[in-house]
Design an enzyme around this catalytic site. Structure first.
Site, short mmCIF file in Angstrom:
data_model
loop_
_atom_site.label_atom_id
_atom_site.label_comp_id
_atom_site.label_asym_id
_atom_site.label_seq_id
_atom_site.Cartn_x
_atom_site.Cartn_y
_atom_site.Cartn_z
N TYR A 1 -3.67 4.99 -4.27
CA TYR A 1 -5.05 5.65 -4.59
C TYR A 1 -5.00 6.88 -5.28
O TYR A 1 -3.64 7.13 -5.71
CB TYR A 1 -5.27 6.14 -2.98
CG TYR A 1 -5.81 4.86 -2.16
CD1 TYR A 1 -7.00 4.55 -2.16
CD2 TYR A 1 -4.77 4.56 -1.13
CE1 TYR A 1 -7.37 3.34 -1.36
CE2 TYR A 1 -5.26 3.57 -0.26
CZ TYR A 1 -6.25 2.78 -0.37
OH TYR A 1 -6.73 1.83 0.55
N HIS B 1 -13.63 -3.68 -0.96
CA HIS B 1 -12.81 -3.32 0.01
C HIS B 1 -12.98 -3.98 1.62
O HIS B 1 -12.71 -3.41 2.55
CB HIS B 1 -12.84 -1.74 0.23
CG HIS B 1 -11.49 -0.96 0.53
ND1 HIS B 1 -10.72 -0.60 -0.34
CD2 HIS B 1 -11.14 -0.90 1.78
CE1 HIS B 1 -9.67 0.01 0.11
NE2 HIS B 1 -9.77 -0.24 1.44
N ARG C 1 -19.30 3.76 12.13
CA ARG C 1 -19.40 2.20 12.51
C ARG C 1 -20.53 2.28 13.68
O ARG C 1 -20.46 3.09 14.91
CB ARG C 1 -18.07 1.66 13.03
CG ARG C 1 -17.23 1.53 11.79
CD ARG C 1 -15.78 0.97 12.12
NE ARG C 1 -15.06 0.97 10.94
CZ ARG C 1 -13.95 1.89 10.85
NH1 ARG C 1 -13.73 2.93 11.60
NH2 ARG C 1 -13.28 1.56 9.64
N SER D 1 0.90 -1.27 0.03
CA SER D 1 -0.07 0.00 -0.06
C SER D 1 0.92 1.21 -0.03
O SER D 1 1.95 1.22 0.69
CB SER D 1 -0.97 -0.15 1.19
OG SER D 1 -1.33 1.07 1.32
N LYS E 1 -8.29 -2.29 -8.88
CA LYS E 1 -8.90 -3.09 -7.55
C LYS E 1 -10.17 -2.06 -7.20
O LYS E 1 -10.25 -1.00 -6.98
CB LYS E 1 -7.96 -2.90 -6.48
CG LYS E 1 -8.71 -3.89 -5.26
CD LYS E 1 -7.48 -3.91 -4.16
CE LYS E 1 -7.75 -4.65 -2.95
NZ LYS E 1 -8.96 -4.05 -2.22
N THR F 1 -6.30 1.31 -6.40
CA THR F 1 -7.38 1.08 -5.70
C THR F 1 -8.23 2.41 -5.83
O THR F 1 -7.98 3.13 -5.21
CB THR F 1 -6.88 0.76 -4.22
OG1 THR F 1 -6.34 -0.28 -4.10
CG2 THR F 1 -8.22 0.52 -3.19
#
Length: 406
Positions: free
Chosen positions: A141, A293, A176, A119, A269, A167
């Site tokens: 990215y 993802h 969340r 990454s 991706k 990506t």
């Protein structure tokens, strides 16, 4: 000469584990709560992260009682690279679960003969990782201006990477339901004091960093400007958030620019729709990863394995199609390949192995995958992963999700 007792790790346990589930449990016990929470957390209510795993359980296998092959071939070629098993290392961000981070993962990938995805949010530099000898694919990215992206591509090429992964399947869907784990801007004395109650209860993890004299690195060295300091993770994240999202013309530009710089494969991706897969082919990519993802993008996206067959049927004869999301065992890999994937990419699975036992833990996870694939091939009376077809599976009616198919 053995180490004196005071230098030996008193929290070391039997390093070997027999399943990814055991590796995950060891990681949970070993890591501070915020670190472990960052590994497992999906977005919003978390339904996609659960669906990724659960969907594999809906698919059955149709074994033979006689006719098993004495030898099974697990190797293949994907993105122009020969690999010894169809399990690739998916790029993941800052790997503060172990002092060696991405370098340990790359060494494991090299030892087991597979591709290492790195990454651009990694905690170790592309130069350090590529120097391990692993077949390294650098991930980017769409972040920063074009000149900045060109500089990062040139740096990755100079380091010797074998391909580029773009990506694009990550948005700002967070919120969340159980709360997001705390990730500090940097690790300094003030941060250490504040988080001490959560860290002091994890002596094995604390020992691993303390015995090397290192602290968790939360910077992104691969995003450092020439001659400048590496930004913090949140500095890198801010750059990404403030960069206008790419168009298909931008993807084509990125692919063409990488081709001119390196001439090695360009992989996209994050594809979950048939129409996007076809647009990817039009943009000239060498391969795509069918992905949501890992459940960290839009919650409610179908499980990745449900989207493999429609996409592979549409473009699998033109480009390499791999998938990632929810792969926890060798039989999961076999199911993905039988539905048309060339290989799978794993993320959380190897991070749990890394947390549990460093490089050897990642190798352990890859060996679990390899053993499971071999066992499934034996049961199916097949001599190679190249022979896998959907007819070897029991797929329930209505299982597939052909998003964007016309």
């Amino acid at each position: 000469m053995p180490k004196p007792a005071w230098l030996q790790n008193p929290w070391r346990q039997n390093p070997w584990f027999e399943s990814v589930a055991v590796a995950q449990e060891r990681a949970r016990k070993r890591l501070p709560k915020p670190v472990y929470g960052a590994l497992v957390a999906g977005s919003e209510r978390g339904q996609t992260i659960e669906a990724n795993e659960d969907a594999f359980a809906e698919i059955g296998l149709a074994p033979h009682v006689v006719g098993q092959q004495p030898e099974r071939v697990l190797g293949t070629k994907v993105f122009g690279q020969d690999v010894s098993l169809p399990v690739l290392i998916s790029p993941t961000g800052v790997q503060a679960v172990h002092p060696e981070g991405e370098v340990a993962v790359a060494r494991a990938a090299a030892a087991r003969g597979t591709i290492m995805g790195l990454s651009n949010f990694a905690s170790r530099s592309v130069e350090d990782v590529a120097a391990t000898g692993a077949n390294t694919f650098f991930q980017m990215y769409w972040t920063g201006d074009r000149d900045t992206m060109i500089q990062r591509m040139q740096r990755a090429h100079a380091a010797g990477v074998k391909g580029l992964i773009a990506t694009l399947d990550w948005s700002f869907s967070m919120g969340r339901d159980w709360g997001s784990p705390e990730i500090p801007e940097k690790v300094d004395v003030k941060t250490a004091v504040r988080m001490a109650p959560q860290v002091i209860t994890k002596p094995g993890w604390l020992w691993a960093f303390g015995s090397t004299g290192k602290i968790p690195d939360l910077t992104a060295p691969n995003l450092a400007p020439p001659g400048g300091p590496a930004p913090t993770f949140f500095g890198a994240y801010y750059e990404w958030m403030t960069t206008p999202p790419p168009s298909w013309d931008d993807v084509a530009w990125m692919r063409e620019t990488w081709s001119q710089i390196s001439g090695t494969p360009f992989v996209l991706k994050g594809v979950s729709r048939v129409d996007d897969a076809r647009r990817s082919v039009d943009a000239g990519v060498a391969g795509i990863s069918v992905s949501n993802h890992g459940g960290n993008n839009l919650d409610g996206t179908p499980a990745a394995i449900r989207m493999v067959a429609p996409i592979a049927s549409a473009v699998g004869d033109q480009i390499d199609v791999v998938m990632d999301g929810g792969v926890r065992r060798g039989s999961d890999v076999v199911k993905a390949l039988a539905l048309g994937a060339k290989a799978v990419m794993i993320g959380r699975a190897y991070l749990w192995g890394l947390a549990a036992n460093g490089q050897a833990g990642v190798e352990n996870v890859l060996d679990i995958m390899s053993g499971g694939i071999d066992s499934a091939l034996r049961g199916l009376a097949l001599g190679s992963i190249a022979d896998l077809r959907e007819e070897h599976l029991l797929v329930p009616e209505g299982f597939h999700r052909a998003l964007g198919a016309s």
